[in-house]
Design a protein around this motif. Structure first.
Motif, PDB file in Angstrom:
ATOM      1  N   TYR A 101       0.915  -1.255   0.188  1.00  0.00           N
ATOM      2  CA  TYR A 101       0.168  -0.101   0.104  1.00  0.00           C
ATOM      3  C   TYR A 101       1.173   1.311  -0.100  1.00  0.00           C
ATOM      4  CZ  TYR A 101      -4.270  -2.676   1.054  1.00  0.00           C
ATOM      5  OH  TYR A 101      -5.411  -3.574   0.978  1.00  0.00           O
ATOM      6  N   SER A 102       0.382   2.337  -0.635  1.00  0.00           N
ATOM      7  CA  SER A 102       1.035   3.829  -0.729  1.00  0.00           C
ATOM      8  C   SER A 102       1.466   4.269   0.733  1.00  0.00           C
ATOM      9  CB  SER A 102       0.175   4.505  -1.481  1.00  0.00           C
ATOM     10  OG  SER A 102       0.920   5.880  -1.308  1.00  0.00           O
ATOM     11  N   PHE A 103       2.444   4.737   0.999  1.00  0.00           N
ATOM     12  CA  PHE A 103       2.787   5.290   2.144  1.00  0.00           C
ATOM     13  C   PHE A 103       1.931   6.484   2.308  1.00  0.00           C
ATOM     14  CE2 PHE A 103       7.509   3.851   2.675  1.00  0.00           C
ATOM     15  CZ  PHE A 103       7.236   2.742   3.471  1.00  0.00           C
ATOM     16  N   LYS A 104       1.211   7.180   1.288  1.00  0.00           N
ATOM     17  CA  LYS A 104       0.882   8.627   1.350  1.00  0.00           C
ATOM     18  C   LYS A 104      -0.556   8.356   1.469  1.00  0.00           C
ATOM     19  CE  LYS A 104       4.853  10.358   1.475  1.00  0.00           C
ATOM     20  NZ  LYS A 104       5.571  10.561   2.522  1.00  0.00           N
ATOM     21  N   ASN A 105      -1.202   7.774   0.631  1.00  0.00           N
ATOM     22  CA  ASN A 105      -3.008   7.678   0.668  1.00  0.00           C
ATOM     23  C   ASN A 105      -3.267   6.334   0.909  1.00  0.00           C
ATOM     24  OD1 ASN A 105      -2.324   6.058  -1.435  1.00  0.00           O
ATOM     25  ND2 ASN A 105      -2.782   7.932  -2.991  1.00  0.00           N
ATOM     26  N   HIS A 106      -2.535   5.238   1.620  1.00  0.00           N
ATOM     27  CA  HIS A 106      -2.882   3.957   1.822  1.00  0.00           C
ATOM     28  C   HIS A 106      -3.813   3.277   0.862  1.00  0.00           C
ATOM     29  CE1 HIS A 106      -2.288   4.783   6.581  1.00  0.00           C
ATOM     30  NE2 HIS A 106      -1.379   4.977   5.872  1.00  0.00           N
ATOM     31  N   VAL A 107      -3.456   3.672  -0.531  1.00  0.00           N
ATOM     32  CA  VAL A 107      -4.283   3.051  -1.698  1.00  0.00           C
ATOM     33  C   VAL A 107      -3.366   1.638  -2.022  1.00  0.00           C
ATOM     34  CG1 VAL A 107      -5.085   3.316  -3.836  1.00  0.00           C
ATOM     35  CG2 VAL A 107      -5.521   5.035  -2.339  1.00  0.00           C
TER      36      VAL A 107
END
Length: 337
Positions: A101-107
């Motif tokens: 998952y992305s560190f920034k938007n948890h997507v």
């Protein structure tokens, strides 16, 4: 041939594992050697309101408190089998291939990559068709008309194409066709092929031509050099002595030998473009893999960068394998055992 393909596939898998290990080490081992702690890395998942309890929970959930070799094994296993992440009280299923998952938007990273792959594919395939047709055609004409005004004109254009960077030609094309002569008066925006094929091609025409201008110039020069070399060979004179038409001599004998180095460089160029046409996507504001990777690097979004890197490496290895197989079809002297 079958044994050769099996060996190459095995080598491709091994190479992808090496690339993944090096990429993993760059993002997780090197920062640790530079002094970054796993708490600082886990804090990027928590956000601004990080506290020791939430950081510890993220470390345990993502396995950041484990040795690096176990973290790498989990990373490879998750790509193949998928996994489940827990962010707070909720659990998120990450199906295979799972790049995290992305560190920034948890997507989840993989759906974001698949959303952008059609943009990059559309840009790369259209530009490749244009530069192959135009580059090879110009190279053949220049070789057959060596020293003529037409040859000098084409090589001057090719020199300009090699010298001018894509961000210059792309911005120039945007200024001319959207401002000076507003053919695209509403701007250039990517339209998915499935929604409207006509609008898809129309909005990609300028990006295709801007990107193809750089590559077609190089391919024209390579084709010209190859044709000049092969057209002076003994077997070309023999083919003419047998009474073959000039078209068959050029297409079946001369061009076929001259295409071998072009196949090699095309495999490299096309695979790199599929990995992300960074400058072109940035100039025309297309959300492809290249722009996605650049934005993620600027934000230090490690899972996204690793995912795009591995996808780009896969296409490079795959295209190189196809190039080796195409050799046998183009040059009868090439045989695999």
């Amino acid at each position: 041939m079958a044994a050769y393909i099996i060996r190459r596939l095995f080598g491709a898998v091994l190479l992808l594992l090496i690339v993944s290990a090096v990429t993993f080490a760059i993002f997780f081992l090197v920062p640790r050697l530079a002094g970054q702690t796993m708490d600082q890395l886990a804090a990027q998942y928590v956000g601004k309101d990080a506290n020791p309890q939430s950081i510890q929970a993220v470390k345990q959930n993502l396995g950041l408190d484990q040795p690096l070799y176990e973290q790498y094994w989990d990373f490879i296993r998750n790509i193949v089998t998928g996994t489940t992440y827990k962010f707070g009280p909720d659990a998120s299923e990450c199906s295979a291939p799972c790049f995290g998952y992305s560190f920034k938007n948890h997507v989840e990273v993989w759906p974001q990559i698949t959303d952008r792959i059609p943009v990059t594919f559309s840009l790369a395939i259209g530009a490749a068709v244009i530069w192959l047709i135009s580059g090879i055609a110009i190279g053949i004409v220049s070789a057959l008309k060596r020293g003529s005004i037409l040859d000098r004109f084409f090589m001057a254009i090719a020199l300009a194409g090699v010298s001018l960077p894509i961000f210059f030609t792309g911005m120039l094309a945007l200024g001319v066709f959207t401002v000076q002569w507003p053919v695209w008066d509403e701007g250039i925006n990517y339209v998915p092929f499935t929604e409207n094929p006509g609008e898809w091609a129309w909005n990609l025409l300028i990006p295709w031509c801007s990107l193809a201008f750089l590559y077609s110039a190089l391919y024209a020069r390579l084709t010209r050099a190859g044709m000049l070399e092969t057209m002076g060979e003994d077997y070309i004179r023999t083919a003419r002595a047998k009474g073959l038409t000039e078209a068959k001599v050029i297409g079946k004998h001369g061009l076929r030998s001259a295409l071998t180095p072009l196949v090699t460089i095309f495999g490299m160029d096309f695979s790199l473009l599929i990995g992300g046409a960074v400058l072109t996507e940035t100039v025309f504001s297309f959300n492809g893999l290249g722009r996605y990777a650049i934005d993620s690097v600027q934000k230090s979004d490690l899972p996204v960068v690793m995912g795009v890197t591995l996808i780009a490496a896969f296409f490079i290895v795959f295209c190189n394998l196809l190039v080796d197989l195409v050799y046998a079809a183009i040059d009868p002297r090439v045989r695999y055992s």
